[in-house]
Design an enzyme around this catalytic site. Structure first.
Site, PDB file in Angstrom:
ATOM      1  CG  ASP A  17      -1.592   1.229   1.550  1.00  7.41           C
ATOM      2  OD1 ASP A  17      -2.265   1.718   0.635  1.00  7.41           O
ATOM      3  OD2 ASP A  17      -1.495   1.749   2.678  1.00  7.41           O
ATOM      4  CG  ASP A  19      -1.984   7.643   0.387  1.00  9.82           C
ATOM      5  OD1 ASP A  19      -1.402   8.713   0.577  1.00  9.82           O
ATOM      6  OD2 ASP A  19      -2.529   7.327  -0.684  1.00  9.82           O
ATOM      7  CG  ASP A 187      -1.952   2.158   6.535  1.00  9.40           C
ATOM      8  OD1 ASP A 187      -2.270   1.896   5.363  1.00  9.40           O
ATOM      9  OD2 ASP A 187      -2.085   3.286   7.045  1.00  9.40           O
TER      10      ASP A 187
HETATM   11 MG    MG Z   1      -2.865   3.061   3.708  1.00  8.55          MG
END
Ligand code: MG
Length: 256
Positions: A17, A19, A187
């Site tokens: 991922d 961001d 996350d």
């Molecule tokens: Mg993220």
């Protein structure tokens, strides 16, 4: 997409991922919290995704629409650049490591490609950034300039409840080599679609960790990409099986 390391034993591919995983701050969250519906409303929607089955696609569409109602797309790009988003302290070393070892690395993001390219270019330089494969959502612009009220997120997989089903990119690699070990770093709830398919998941954020715990998906927590590099290196060297990287939020299976 071609594998570059099929002759390696074990074959490894790394996905991440963007961001909030490669960066310290999530550019979408930054925009939504400061320029759109605000943090409280964003968190309420995410809880509905986590606990009430609201498709992530619909939550994210509403969040981005709240930003687009107030700001043009170029204004958003400029504001995100000013936000001084920083790279994970271990990412450069991790990226150099996977490149040196010929391990494929792909950024898979629910963010919008032009914004991600702009941030990556600022953080690691445009030339290096151009070498990274980015698979992400895009932006839909309905007038010439993307003025306020005239743009929105263009989903890569509009029929998927995730909007961008991150499992597709991982499955593409697995189709070429069923034995390939796939690392996925993420996350947030946008990473739910990738969490089950990867051999190993690393969650630095509470939302993905909570999802993995709820669904009984083993994962290895990490604080930065120095730890990810150590884990990948240990699997590559045969010091540990990828399936043994399952310490949950605490992480730390590989300590040195
Ligand atoms: Mg993220």
């Amino acid at each position: 997409m071609q594998l570059h390391s099929l002759s390696r034993s074990p074959a490894i591919a790394c996905f991440s991922d963007f961001d909030g995983t490669v960066t310290d701050e999530d550019s979408n969250d930054f925009m939504i919290d400061n320029m759109g519906m605000g943090r409280l409303a964003r968190r309420e929607l995410l809880l509905k995704v986590l606990n009430e089955g609201l498709p992530f696609r619909e939550a994210f569409r509403a969040m981005i629409a709240s930003v687009a109602a107030n700001y043009s797309f170029p204004e958003c790009c400029a504001k995100v650049k000013e936000a001084n988003i920083k790279l994970d302290p271990g990412f450069k070393a991790f990226y150099e490591f996977v490149r040196a070892k010929g391990i494929p690395f792909v950024l898979i993001s629910s963010g919008m490609t032009p914004i991600i390219r702009s941030i990556v270019g600022t953080l690691i330089g445009k030339e290096e950034a151009s070498k990274i494969t980015i698979i992400a959502n895009d932006v839909d612009i309905w007038d010439e300039s993307g003025s306020a009220g005239n743009w929105g997120v263009k989903f890569r997989h509009p029929d998927s409840p995730f909007g961008h089903d991150k499992d597709v990119a991982i499955s593409d690699f697995k189709a070429q080599d069923p034995n390939i070990i796939t690392f996925f770093c993420g996350d947030g709830l946008s990473d739910m679609s990738a969490a089950r398919s990867a051999t190993m998941r690393e969650g630095s954020g509470d939302d993905l960790a909570a999802h993995c715990e709820k669904e009984d998906i083993p994962f290895e927590g990490f604080r930065n990409f120095h730890e990810v590099r150590k884990s990948v290196e240990a699997v590559l060297d045969g010091r540990i099986q990828a399936s043994d990287l399952c310490a949950g939020r605490a992480g730390g299976t590989i300590v040195s």
